[in-house]
Motif scaffolding. Structure first.
Motif, PDB file in Angstrom:
ATOM      1  N   VAL A 196       0.829  -1.210   0.000  1.00  0.00           N
ATOM      2  CA  VAL A 196       0.000   0.000   0.000  1.00  0.00           C
ATOM      3  C   VAL A 196       0.863   1.259   0.000  1.00  0.00           C
ATOM      4  O   VAL A 196       0.483   2.281  -0.574  1.00  0.00           O
ATOM      5  N   GLN A 197       2.039   1.173   0.588  1.00  0.00           N
ATOM      6  CA  GLN A 197       2.851   2.364   0.790  1.00  0.00           C
ATOM      7  C   GLN A 197       3.907   2.611  -0.279  1.00  0.00           C
ATOM      8  O   GLN A 197       4.336   3.744  -0.472  1.00  0.00           O
ATOM      9  N   GLU A 198       4.348   1.564  -0.979  1.00  0.00           N
ATOM     10  CA  GLU A 198       5.465   1.706  -1.909  1.00  0.00           C
ATOM     11  C   GLU A 198       5.020   1.548  -3.364  1.00  0.00           C
ATOM     12  O   GLU A 198       4.132   0.750  -3.666  1.00  0.00           O
ATOM     13  N   GLU A 199       5.680   2.280  -4.266  1.00  0.00           N
ATOM     14  CA  GLU A 199       5.338   2.223  -5.686  1.00  0.00           C
ATOM     15  C   GLU A 199       5.827   0.914  -6.303  1.00  0.00           C
ATOM     16  O   GLU A 199       7.004   0.580  -6.226  1.00  0.00           O
ATOM     17  N   VAL A 200       4.920   0.182  -6.935  1.00  0.00           N
ATOM     18  CA  VAL A 200       5.248  -1.099  -7.563  1.00  0.00           C
ATOM     19  C   VAL A 200       5.665  -0.906  -9.013  1.00  0.00           C
ATOM     20  O   VAL A 200       6.579  -1.541  -9.507  1.00  0.00           O
ATOM     21  N   PHE A 201       4.979  -0.039  -9.714  1.00  0.00           N
ATOM     22  CA  PHE A 201       5.215   0.257 -11.127  1.00  0.00           C
ATOM     23  C   PHE A 201       5.028  -0.988 -11.986  1.00  0.00           C
ATOM     24  O   PHE A 201       5.876  -1.374 -12.786  1.00  0.00           O
ATOM     25  N   GLY A 202       3.884  -1.595 -11.825  1.00  0.00           N
ATOM     26  CA  GLY A 202       3.482  -2.756 -12.609  1.00  0.00           C
ATOM     27  C   GLY A 202       1.973  -2.884 -12.516  1.00  0.00           C
ATOM     28  O   GLY A 202       1.296  -2.078 -11.851  1.00  0.00           O
TER      29      GLY A 202
END
Length: 486
Positions: free
Chosen positions: A380-386
């Motif tokens: 929820v907190q970190e950007e996955v970019f996928g």
């Protein structure tokens, strides 16, 4: 070894473009297509030597370009746009092969936007100004002066569009440019150099240096002759760039990550909400503005989820060159592994995959929706970019705003509601550089663009771009003291 490769019948020079000439490095790196993993060719691998040469070329060309009348600069930028439009199909084919984004999107939206970037800033240049104003009888005159050589470092997810979003205003302002494209998708930057030269852009005004940021980044961003740095990419890389730029106090523009929310209220048009939600899988989820966190009001959460699953599972995943494809591959095996790691850790922590949650053959990842996620969890907190989305529910407006703002990012937010007053209330409280109400990804170059918190520093677009790429001066003139030479 050849200095040129052919992609879909299009010849691309793999050398740097420095001072109006092609320059090869002693070493190369291999560029691969994410479509099938095939090697596209060997690209000149820049070193601090090439980086310094590019900055020197930009410095040498700066006085002449800065002194070029606005109308002439605008004419050349329009000629660059003409060149982009003339080679639109070639650019689309090369970029799809290089970064895996949909060919139909490149043809219909992305490459036309590339040309528009040049036309918009060329036209805005001709109207740039501020009315003179009076201070106790003294006249104030505001001017935008070219700053000098600019280093522009661009990402791989929309290579040419995001590069020209920076290149066009920098050149329009009268600056010279050193463009460093992402090593995972460098090819259309090389084609841009050809197009700009054919359009009559003087030698040294635009330079393109390819290679790894870890090898040439500091040489570019710490160079004392660089007057502006603009970067789009990750927060960790931005920190390194900022530290490097601090040596010379070089002004920065940073467009960084996002973890944007999509808020769906019970009074929303659910068909619209689902349509906007499924759009978040665009470009295989590799979009900084994507609303990856669904926040849905409890009474409609079950129905929203059902409709979303029906629509998302009907998407076609495959070769991005096929007109029927909706989702293409992810850019690189390293990025695919990163995406899968996020999902595997989330599932191990108790999340549930409503759809997806696993890799597919090649560089493809199944469109994924996770529920049962904690607000403080990594997913929820970190950007996955996928192509990975999460869904949480809320009970009232206050909780919706709290959850939406509860990350370190603040790039964008999307809000779906049938209540205009609620839309005004909630959008005013969201921490985001852009808020979309009952729509998504409507972008206008006249608008300021950028992020809050860890999503960036500064704003670009419209006059804000010129404010960044120029040194603003106010000249105050007294009403008397002149010598009459009549």
């Amino acid at each position: 070894m050849s200095d040129k490769i052919v992609i879909g019948g299009v010849t691309v020079d793999t050398r740097h473009w420095i001072g109006g000439e092609r320059v090869a490095s002693g070493d190369t790196f291999t560029d691969h297509s994410p479509i099938d993993g095939s090697a596209l060719g060997e690209i000149s691998r820049g070193t601090p030597t090439e980086a310094a040469a590019a900055v020197a070329a930009a410095k040498a060309a700066f006085p002449g370009w800065a002194a070029t009348p606005r109308a002439e600069r605008a004419r050349i930028l329009h000629a660059v746009a003409d060149g982009v439009e003339k080679r639109l199909e070639e650019l689309a084919v090369v970029e799809t092969t290089d970064n895996g984004a949909l060919l139909r999107s490149h043809r219909r939206g992305v490459m036309p936007r590339v040309a528009h970037n040049f036309r918009f800033f060329a036209d805005r240049l001709l109207t740039l100004g501020h009315e003179d104003f009076d201070t106790r009888g003294h006249t104030n005159h505001v001017s935008w002066d070219p700053a000098g050589p600019c280093v522009l470092i661009t990402p791989w997810n929309a290579p040419l569009m995001l590069a020209t979003w920076k290149v066009a205003p920098a050149l329009a302002a009268g600056n010279t440019v050193v463009l460093k494209p992402a090593e995972w998708s460098p090819l259309t930057a090389s084609l841009l150099a050809d197009i700009a030269a054919e359009a009559g852009l003087p030698a040294g005004v635009l330079n393109v240096v390819q290679g790894y940021g870890s090898e040439i980044g500091d040489a570019l961003t710490s160079h004392p002759d660089v007057r502006r740095i603009s970067f789009t990419g990750s927060v960790p890389t931005a920190r390194r760039i900022a530290a490097s730029a601090a040596v010379n106090l070089t002004p920065l523009s940073l467009e960084l990550g996002g973890k944007s929310p999509l808020l769906v209220f019970a009074d929303a048009d659910l068909d619209l909400a689902v349509e906007l939600a499924v759009e978040q899988y665009d470009n295989a989820g590799q979009v900084c503005l994507a609303a990856t966190r669904f926040l849905v009001e409890e009474p409609v959460a079950e129905e929203f989820t059902r409709r979303f699953v029906d629509k998302a599972t009907a998407l076609t995943q495959g070769d991005p060159r096929d007109e029927a494809t909706d989702i293409g591959p992810n850019i690189h095996p390293r990025q695919l592994e990163k995406i899968d790691g996020f999902v595997r850790r989330a599932l191990a922590a108790g999340a549930r995959a409503v759809i997806g949650g696993h890799r597919l053959d090649g560089q493809f990842y199944a469109p994924t929706l996770l529920t049962g996620v904690a607000q403080d969890s990594e997913i929820v907190q970190e950007e996955v970019f996928g192509p990975v989305l999460t869904l949480q529910t809320f009970s009232d407006e206050e909780e919706a705003v709290r959850l939406a703002n509860d990350t370190r990012f603040g790039l964008a937010a999307t809000l779906v509601t049938g209540d205009r007053e609620r839309a005004d209330r909630v959008s005013a409280r969201l921490v985001a550089g852009t808020v979309w109400v009952n729509c998504f990804f409507v972008r206008d170059l006249q608008a300021p663009f950028g992020g809050s918190r860890h999503s960036g520093v500064g704003r670009e677009g419209g006059t804000w771009s010129f404010d960044f790429y120029c040194d603003l001066r106010n000249t105050v003139t007294a009403p008397k003291g002149w010598t009459d030479r009549g």
